[in-house]
Design an enzyme around this catalytic site. Structure first.
Site, PDB file in Angstrom:
ATOM      1  N   ARG A  38      40.599  23.385 -26.249  1.00 32.27           N
ATOM      2  CA  ARG A  38      40.719  22.465 -25.110  1.00 32.27           C
ATOM      3  C   ARG A  38      40.725  23.204 -23.778  1.00 32.27           C
ATOM      4  NH1 ARG A  38      45.519  18.746 -27.566  1.00 32.27           N
ATOM      5  NH2 ARG A  38      44.384  17.837 -29.320  1.00 32.27           N
ATOM      6  N   ARG A  42      41.352  18.454 -19.296  1.00 36.20           N
ATOM      7  CA  ARG A  42      42.172  17.844 -18.252  1.00 36.20           C
ATOM      8  C   ARG A  42      43.039  18.811 -17.467  1.00 36.20           C
ATOM      9  NH1 ARG A  42      45.055  13.403 -21.780  1.00 36.20           N
ATOM     10  NH2 ARG A  42      44.735  15.044 -23.341  1.00 36.20           N
ATOM     11  N   ARG A  51      34.483  14.202 -14.286  1.00 39.33           N
ATOM     12  CA  ARG A  51      34.659  13.143 -15.288  1.00 39.33           C
ATOM     13  C   ARG A  51      35.085  11.823 -14.666  1.00 39.33           C
ATOM     14  NH1 ARG A  51      36.905  12.744 -20.163  1.00 39.33           N
ATOM     15  NH2 ARG A  51      36.911  10.548 -19.580  1.00 39.33           N
ATOM     16  N   ASP A  87      33.569  15.707 -28.822  1.00 39.66           N
ATOM     17  CA  ASP A  87      34.737  15.171 -29.513  1.00 39.66           C
ATOM     18  C   ASP A  87      34.395  15.026 -30.981  1.00 39.66           C
ATOM     19  OD1 ASP A  87      37.516  13.656 -28.858  1.00 39.66           O
ATOM     20  OD2 ASP A  87      36.501  12.669 -30.532  1.00 39.66           O
ATOM     21  N   TYR A 162      41.106   9.177 -39.560  1.00 37.25           N
ATOM     22  CA  TYR A 162      40.830   8.284 -38.435  1.00 37.25           C
ATOM     23  C   TYR A 162      40.156   7.000 -38.916  1.00 37.25           C
ATOM     24  CZ  TYR A 162      41.948  11.428 -34.543  1.00 37.25           C
ATOM     25  OH  TYR A 162      42.605  12.206 -33.632  1.00 37.25           O
TER      26      TYR A 162
END
Length: 355
Positions: A38, A42, A51, A87, A162
């Site tokens: 990561r 962010r 973004r 992702d 998921y």
């Protein structure tokens, strides 16, 4: 053929002598290579800026945007490898599943996979389904030059979880109910996902990725016997299917201290270790013939420069006897991490480990 000879076979020539790939091959390095899971995301103000107003899954389909975001931490932190911005649910979206990534929630699957009839919705992934990946990887490898690009995908177990749960879960009751209650359906689901994952990794490798990482983020929820029986075969299928490319294969999960040996057994060349197990103990669990990746606790980065350097040195000391070591966090960079702390950490590891 030895493992190293296989790894040496088809790697992109410009990145072959990089510290990162040498460490993955368990060869001598000029310094311990560093990258962060990561690292593109962010924690970077430049990421938040580009973004802005763009949904997560849409951002993964824009080659120019993917290229810019992937390059941002390389420019800022001087890490030894880039990781492709995407992702793990991208290939599932690409084959037509109705899912989305909701801010603050994560992936949400509109119609969970619960029955054998649902398997028909999991068609094969073709390169045409993800042509934007081929384009973006090509752009990135040209920009990165001698810096390796790591491709990645979600492991079959984590993707299955998921899909069966319909989103994130703390208990995995639906996924485990299928695994225990209908093991044939579970095995067929993971086998189908192994094929999709393999196709997604092959697209990235054939476009120029120098290494690949399989994220089994939820595997730590499993007991070793369940992992061996119900998960390992599908992960091994993925690793075996991309072995011919000769690029390093990294395997990572969270809370997988009891599974480290099995995760290496699945076929990885490099086993990722989270912060819960020191590297000198992890190597005992994994066994010889594998490099290790990790494993600074991501929260240490909030503790100040001196504490970060002390804890980073502990990781380097624990890795001193390893055949190969790639410095990383024990999981991903937290969104509120100070980017300067990451930059300083890279500089410290490079300096402290210089040969």
């Amino acid at each position: 053929m030895t493992a190293n000879e296989a790894l040496a076979g088809k790697q992109p020539t410009r990145t072959y002598d990089s510290a990162f790939l040498k460490a993955c091959r368990r060869e001598p390095v000029p310094h311990t290579p560093v990258w962060f899971m990561r690292q593109a995301g962010r924690s970077l103000p430049e990421y938040r800026k580009v973004r802005e107003g763009v949904p997560m899954l849409e951002s993964c389909t824009r080659p120019e945007l993917v290229t810019e975001i992937t390059l941002q931490p390389v420019r800022r932190h001087h890490v030894d490898a880039a990781i492709y911005y995407s992702d793990i649910v991208v290939p599932l979206k690409a084959i037509g599943l109705d899912l989305d990534i909701k801010p603050g929630v994560g992936p949400v699957v509109e119609q969970p996979i619960r029955t054998r009839a649902d398997l028909a919705r999991l068609r094969d992934l073709t390169p045409e389904d993800v042509s934007y990946v081929t384009e973006a990887v090509g752009m990135l490898t040209r920009e990165l030059g001698s810096t390796p690009l790591i491709g990645f995908a979600g492991a079959p177990f984590t993707l299955a979880s998921y899909l069966v749960e319909g989103g994130t879960s703390r208990t995995y009751e639906n996924a485990k109910a299928m695994m225990y209650g209908d093991p044939e359906l579970w095995a067929d689901l993971l086998d189908r996902l192994a094929d999709i994952t393999t196709a997604f990794l092959k697209v990235q490798i054939e476009a120029g990725a120098s290494a690949v990482q399989l994220f089994d983020s939820w595997a730590g929820a499993l007991a070793p016997a369940d992992y061996r029986r119900s998960v390992l075969p599908a992960s091994a299928k993925v690793f075996d299917a991309v072995a011919e490319y000769g690029v390093p294969r990294i395997h990572f999960g969270v809370g997988t201290g009891e599974l480290l040996g099995l995760m290496g057994e699945a076929g990885a060349d490099v086993v990722g270790v989270d912060w819960r197990v020191p590297l000198d103990e992890a190597v005992r669990r994994v066994g010889p013939g594998k490099a290790l990746q990790g494993n600074l606790d991501p929260t240490v980065l909030f503790a100040g420069k001196d504490a970060v350097e002390t804890k980073a040195q502990e990781v380097l000391d624990a890795a001193a006897g390893l055949e190969g070591h790639v410095f990383n966090l024990g999981h991903g960079v937290l969104p509120t991490t100070d980017p300067d702390a990451l930059t300083r950490l890279v500089e410290y590891v490079h300096g402290a480990s210089a040969r």
